[in-house]
Enzyme design. Structure first.
Site, PDB file in Angstrom:
ATOM      1  N   HIS A  67      55.205  40.252  36.230  1.00  0.00           N
ATOM      2  CA  HIS A  67      54.557  39.554  37.359  1.00  0.00           C
ATOM      3  C   HIS A  67      55.670  38.984  38.238  1.00  0.00           C
ATOM      4  CE1 HIS A  67      52.005  36.887  39.696  1.00  0.00           C
ATOM      5  NE2 HIS A  67      50.933  37.443  39.152  1.00  0.00           N
ATOM      6  N   CYS A  94      41.966  38.386  37.829  1.00  0.00           N
ATOM      7  CA  CYS A  94      42.652  39.074  36.736  1.00  0.00           C
ATOM      8  C   CYS A  94      41.755  40.086  36.031  1.00  0.00           C
ATOM      9  CB  CYS A  94      43.161  38.063  35.716  1.00  0.00           C
ATOM     10  SG  CYS A  94      44.811  37.441  36.072  1.00  0.00           S
ATOM     11  N   HIS A  95      40.499  39.710  35.815  1.00  0.00           N
ATOM     12  CA  HIS A  95      39.623  40.543  34.991  1.00  0.00           C
ATOM     13  C   HIS A  95      38.770  41.517  35.797  1.00  0.00           C
ATOM     14  CE1 HIS A  95      40.646  38.211  31.417  1.00  0.00           C
ATOM     15  NE2 HIS A  95      40.491  37.117  32.141  1.00  0.00           N
ATOM     16  N   CYS A 110      38.240  33.698  37.629  1.00  0.00           N
ATOM     17  CA  CYS A 110      38.521  34.750  36.653  1.00  0.00           C
ATOM     18  C   CYS A 110      38.614  36.161  37.213  1.00  0.00           C
ATOM     19  CB  CYS A 110      37.439  34.746  35.571  1.00  0.00           C
ATOM     20  SG  CYS A 110      37.012  33.108  34.952  1.00  0.00           S
ATOM     21  N   MET A 141      46.753  33.726  29.867  1.00  0.00           N
ATOM     22  CA  MET A 141      45.383  33.228  29.985  1.00  0.00           C
ATOM     23  C   MET A 141      45.453  31.710  30.124  1.00  0.00           C
ATOM     24  SD  MET A 141      42.071  33.573  29.965  1.00  0.00           S
ATOM     25  CE  MET A 141      40.627  32.562  29.598  1.00  0.00           C
ATOM     26  N   HIS A 162      50.419  45.764  40.836  1.00  0.00           N
ATOM     27  CA  HIS A 162      50.162  44.382  41.265  1.00  0.00           C
ATOM     28  C   HIS A 162      51.158  44.001  42.358  1.00  0.00           C
ATOM     29  CE1 HIS A 162      48.166  40.588  40.866  1.00  0.00           C
ATOM     30  NE2 HIS A 162      49.291  39.947  40.580  1.00  0.00           N
TER      31      HIS A 162
END
Length: 557
Positions: free
Chosen positions: A383, A64-65, A61, A102, A341
């Site tokens: 992305h 991304c977070h 996780c 997600m 990104h």
């Protein structure tokens, strides 16, 4: 400290939205056990469940977070937010995922119900803070396995190195070198956990791979069989590595960017000896607020100056790091937008186009003038990987990105000379299969554009790809059932990352399954869009990213 584990949780998100496999020592708070962090208002959690969930969070996780859960590509997961959502809501979200990217951790069988319940509780507590990592820690990990003087002076094997593929075996902690001509595995090489990318040195001799655990492995492709010659660990979690490409500096320096601690490290290009470590902590471009975790995302080597172009994710800044004087680095900082990104060059290798996920924009950096050329509005959570360059029938040279958050493909004009009216604007938005796309790809010798939907919770979409005819984009897309072509019957079977061979007449896809399940590589004939070959081997464990040596070396995408 917990030990590194690779097996319990099946699928991860290679490259994508997961994090490191090396769990971290945590700060003790109050009278709670060492490593335990408890927060008022959160459901109680045992030490054992806290430790297990901590490990899963870092592996699955944090990419991304964020390690501190302040959000980036994924939303913030701080206790004020998670406690308001509640246990049931969080368990459902983790189980089923969302079309916006997600992952469906439960329905894909990546996590058990018990693990999901513990994770929902864990994220309602304050995020533990990992330790720092400086030069002393870095030097302890540095190893030169074969000295430069002892390496070959010429290529000693008969491999067609330009059509070699470096294939990430994510949860097995290896890469597979696969011959693009014979489709045979040449060698497996132990690497860091969950290799994120492979990069080729300017000369084409050295292959560098970096894992989520921030370990870099340097592989010499010239010996009788490709051999690892140096290794180093540049932090606790990382994503990016690149080598110097400016004329006169080929293979001289290597740079790696870390997610934790937020910093980059410049190393010797032949030995990986660490020379400089630079922190990226600082103020955000929008609110001018201090951010404790501005992670280094994409890094690309300039062809215009002896510089590395470094994306600092959370602050939204692009750093142009000039390496002419390695002891006295000159850094030019360009304000772009959060959260930076992935990205890649336009077809001329002058303009760097990079996604600002949280802003739904693509920033365009002129590497020659060292300025921000434009911020282009695109779809939700772009992305691109490296993106895709092609010549549009109407708009001329363009660069395209797909999105995590919606099914669109944004097309941006990139020719300020002959097509100035379209330059640095979104000139078209193509309708794809759905959200959850990670990679888009084409090739100068191809008239096709491939878009995956790896993270879409609909298995029909995550197991197939959309293909557009560049000469007839209005026709819409065709669907290739890549997972079905593999012949594998069991598992989540996510299809990820189209990658061309050198000639541009084949496209390779990973059919990515759980660690204890069968995976495969599927090769498509680009001219006919027909299945050409399925590569199966018991050693192909969780294949994800694939990097053709020639295309990666020369920034062809």
């Amino acid at each position: 400290m917990l030990t590194r584990t690779r097996k319990p949780w099946g699928l991860g998100l290679a490259g994508l939205s997961c994090a490191l496999a090396l769990a971290l020592p945590l700060t003790a708070h109050g009278d709670t056990p060492a490593g335990m962090v408890k927060t008022a208002g959160a459901p109680d959690i045992s030490q054992a469940d806290f430790d297990t969930s901590k490990q899963i969070y870092f592996e699955r996780c944090a990419g991304c977070h964020g390690v501190l859960r302040k959000g980036a590509t994924g939303k913030p997961l701080t206790p004020d937010i998670t406690q308001a959502r509640g246990q049931a809501y969080l368990e459902a979200l983790i189980t089923y995922g969302s079309p916006a990217g997600m992952p469906n951790w439960g329905t894909s069988n990546a996590l058990t119900k018990t693990q999901i319940s513990s994770m929902a509780t864990f994220i309602q507590h304050t995020a533990p803070t990992p330790p720092e990592w400086g030069m002393a820690e870095t030097l302890k990990t540095w190893k030169v396995l074969v000295k430069p003087a002892d390496r070959p002076k010429k290529q000693l094997n008969t491999l067609n190195l330009e059509n070699l593929f470096s294939v990430t075996l994510r949860d097995d902690g290896k890469i597979a070198l696969v011959d693009g001509d014979t489709k045979q595995i040449i060698k497996l090489i132990d690497t860091g956990y969950a290799v994120h990318i492979s990069r080729i040195s300017a000369s084409g001799r050295y292959l560098l791979v970096i894992g989520r655990d921030a370990k870099i492995d340097m592989i010499d492709l010239w010996p009788a069989e490709p051999t690892k010659v140096a290794e180093i660990k540049v932090g606790i979690e990382a994503r990016s590595v690149e080598t110097s490409k400016f004329k006169g500096y080929e293979d001289k320096y290597t740079i790696a960017g870390s997610y934790w601690p937020p910093q980059f490290t410049i190393m010797d290009g032949e030995t990986l000896e660490p020379r400089q470590i630079v922190s990226t902590r600082g103020m955000t471009v929008d609110k001018q607020e201090y951010h404790p975790e501005p992670r280094v995302a994409a890094i690309i080597a300039s062809h215009e100056w002896p510089e590395f172009i470094v994306n600092v994710k959370e602050t939204g800044k692009v750093m142009l790091v000039n390496y002419q004087d390695i002891k006295n680095l000159t850094i030019t900082t360009i304000d772009a937008a959060p959260f930076l990104h992935d990205g890649g060059w336009d077809s001329t290798h002058r303009y760097f186009l990079t996604a600002a996920n949280n802003s739904n924009k693509v920033a365009v950096i002129d590497s020659r003038l060292r300025t921000l050329t434009a911020l282009v509005d695109v779809g939700k959570t772009p992305h691109p990987g490296r993106g895709a360059n092609f010549v549009h029938p109407q708009y001329g040279p363009v660069w395209a990105t797909s999105h995590l958050g919606d099914g669109g493909i944004s097309v941006i004009g990139t020719d300020p000379i002959k097509h100035a009216q379209y330059a640095w604007k979104q000139v078209a938005s193509l309708k794809g299969q759905g959200g959850g796309s990670l990679f888009i790809k084409t090739h100068p010798n191809s008239h096709h554009l491939y878009v995956d939907t790896t993270l879409n919770p609909d298995a029909k979409l995550s197991q197939s790809v959309a293909v557009f005819d560049i000469n007839n984009l209005d026709k819409g897309y065709s669907v290739l059932p890549i997972a079905e072509y593999s012949g594998i019957k069991q598992g989540a079977l996510r299809v990820v990352q189209p990658e061309y061979n050198k000639a541009g007449d084949e496209v390779w896809f990973s059919v990515w399954n759980g660690q204890n399940e069968e995976s495969a590589l599927v090769v498509i004939d680009d001219k006919t869009l027909k299945l050409k070959q399925v590569i199966k081997d018991k050693r192909l464990i969780t294949p994800t990213g694939k990097f053709n040596v020639f295309n990666t070396q020369h920034d062809i995408y």
